[in-house]
Design an enzyme around this catalytic site. Structure first.
Site, PDB file in Angstrom:
ATOM      1  CG  ASP A   1      -2.041  -1.054   1.161  1.00 31.74           C
ATOM      2  OD1 ASP A   1      -2.419  -1.503  -0.028  1.00 31.74           O
ATOM      3  OD2 ASP A   1      -2.521  -1.331   1.934  1.00 31.74           O
ATOM      4  N   GLY A   2       1.977   1.303   0.564  1.00 28.76           N
ATOM      5  CA  GLY A   2       2.887   2.332   0.547  1.00 28.76           C
ATOM      6  C   GLY A   2       3.399   2.744  -0.645  1.00 28.76           C
TER       7      GLY A   2
ATOM      8  CG  ASN B   1      -4.537   5.469   3.419  1.00 25.46           C
ATOM      9  OD1 ASN B   1      -5.608   4.787   2.704  1.00 25.46           O
ATOM     10  ND2 ASN B   1      -3.503   4.522   3.634  1.00 25.46           N
TER      11      ASN B   1
ATOM     12  NE  ARG C   1      -9.278  22.295  27.150  1.00 21.01           N
ATOM     13  CZ  ARG C   1     -10.462  22.947  26.981  1.00 21.01           C
ATOM     14  NH1 ARG C   1     -11.624  22.219  26.399  1.00 21.01           N
ATOM     15  NH2 ARG C   1     -10.507  24.185  27.039  1.00 21.01           N
TER      16      ARG C   1
ATOM     17  CG  ASP D   1      -2.407  11.929  22.899  1.00 18.25           C
ATOM     18  OD1 ASP D   1      -2.311  12.663  23.782  1.00 18.25           O
ATOM     19  OD2 ASP D   1      -2.232  10.599  23.035  1.00 18.25           O
TER      20      ASP D   1
END
Length: 265
Positions: free
Chosen positions: A45-46, A122, A148, A150
């Site tokens: 996929d990369g 993606n 709020r 990550d």
């Protein structure tokens, strides 16, 4: 027909890449790395993500097909043993075009300098470089919540099987022109509250992320990581463009999901 072949770079993929080039040239096709009608990716996929970003200016004219030699080939329909069959199909068989939605991301700055428009196959993720991300999340022009935590992940339907899935998001069929917003470790207590659930927005709805503190943001677009300062807003919505895949045989989406994540029962 003009074609190009991209490789993941390992020995197996490079060998297949050269083999496919020779076969297609023998069939009379033209090798054209600048303006191909079809892009064949050999890897995982990369590899296809890299090819997509290389040819974003040709999405209306270029179709993609993937050969899977990597660990995860969610976008790849073919395996190395089928290379000769695929080459014959490309050279002699009209292919069906299957289109998947894309994500449009527009980054605007507080000094009103030129905005940056990006496309993702993606997902896009937004994080603070300095502690928690604190931002207003607006949907269709209205403040939905103060987030709020990550960070936030905004994914396409095909990208819903990637980072979004790891965050507990739903898997969406690519026929749904939509985007999905998933939270990364949101802070929820008596003072701070977020929805705490993935949100799916249809094509005509826009999500606007407005940081409430002037910190440097880390924005990822698929496999690219970018750093932005003085961000006024990050706008996310379904893009007008779509990625086009060349299909030479049926490969149902849910079969692809099962084979990628469950395997044979």
């Amino acid at each position: 027909m003009r074609f190009t072949v991209t490789s993941r770079g390992d020995d197996v993929s490079n060998t297949l890449q050269q083999k496919i080039k020779r076969y297609l040239l023998d069939f009379g096709l033209t090798l054209d790395e600048q303006e191909p009608d079809i892009v064949i990716t050999v890897g995982g996929d990369g590899t296809l993500l890299h090819a997509f970003h290389r040819y974003t200016s040709r999405l209306e004219d270029t179709a993609f097909v993937g050969i899977h030699t990597g660990h995860l080939g969610f976008y790849a329909d073919w395996v190395p043993d089928e290379v000769e069959k695929l080459v014959i199909h490309i050279a002699k068989t009209p292919y069906q075009i299957v289109e998947y939605p894309l994500l449009e991301v527009v980054v605007r700055h507080t000094d009103e300098s030129e905005s940056k428009r990006l496309l993702a196959l993606n997902e896009c993720t937004v994080k603070s470089q300095e502690g928690s991300l604190v931002s207003n999340v607006e949907i269709k022009g209205d403040v939905f919540e103060v987030f709020r935590g990550d960070g936030l992940c905004i994914s396409t339907p095909s990208g819903s099987t990637a980072y979004n899935k790891a965050l507990g998001g739903a898997i969406l069929h690519p026929s749904l022109a939509s985007i999905q917003i998933s939270e990364m470790a949101s802070i929820n207590n008596r003072v701070y509250r977020t929805i705490g659930s993935p949100l799916v927005l249809p094509q005509h709805h826009t999500c606007l992320i407005k940081p409430l503190n002037q910190v440097e943001l880390q924005v990822t677009i698929d496999h690219f990581t970018l750093a932005y300062k003085r961000v006024k807003s990050i706008q996310c919505r379904v893009a007008e463009e779509k990625i086009r895949f060349a299909r030479f045989r049926p490969f149902p989406f849910w079969k692809r999901v099962k084979e990628s994540f469950i395997g044979d029962s």
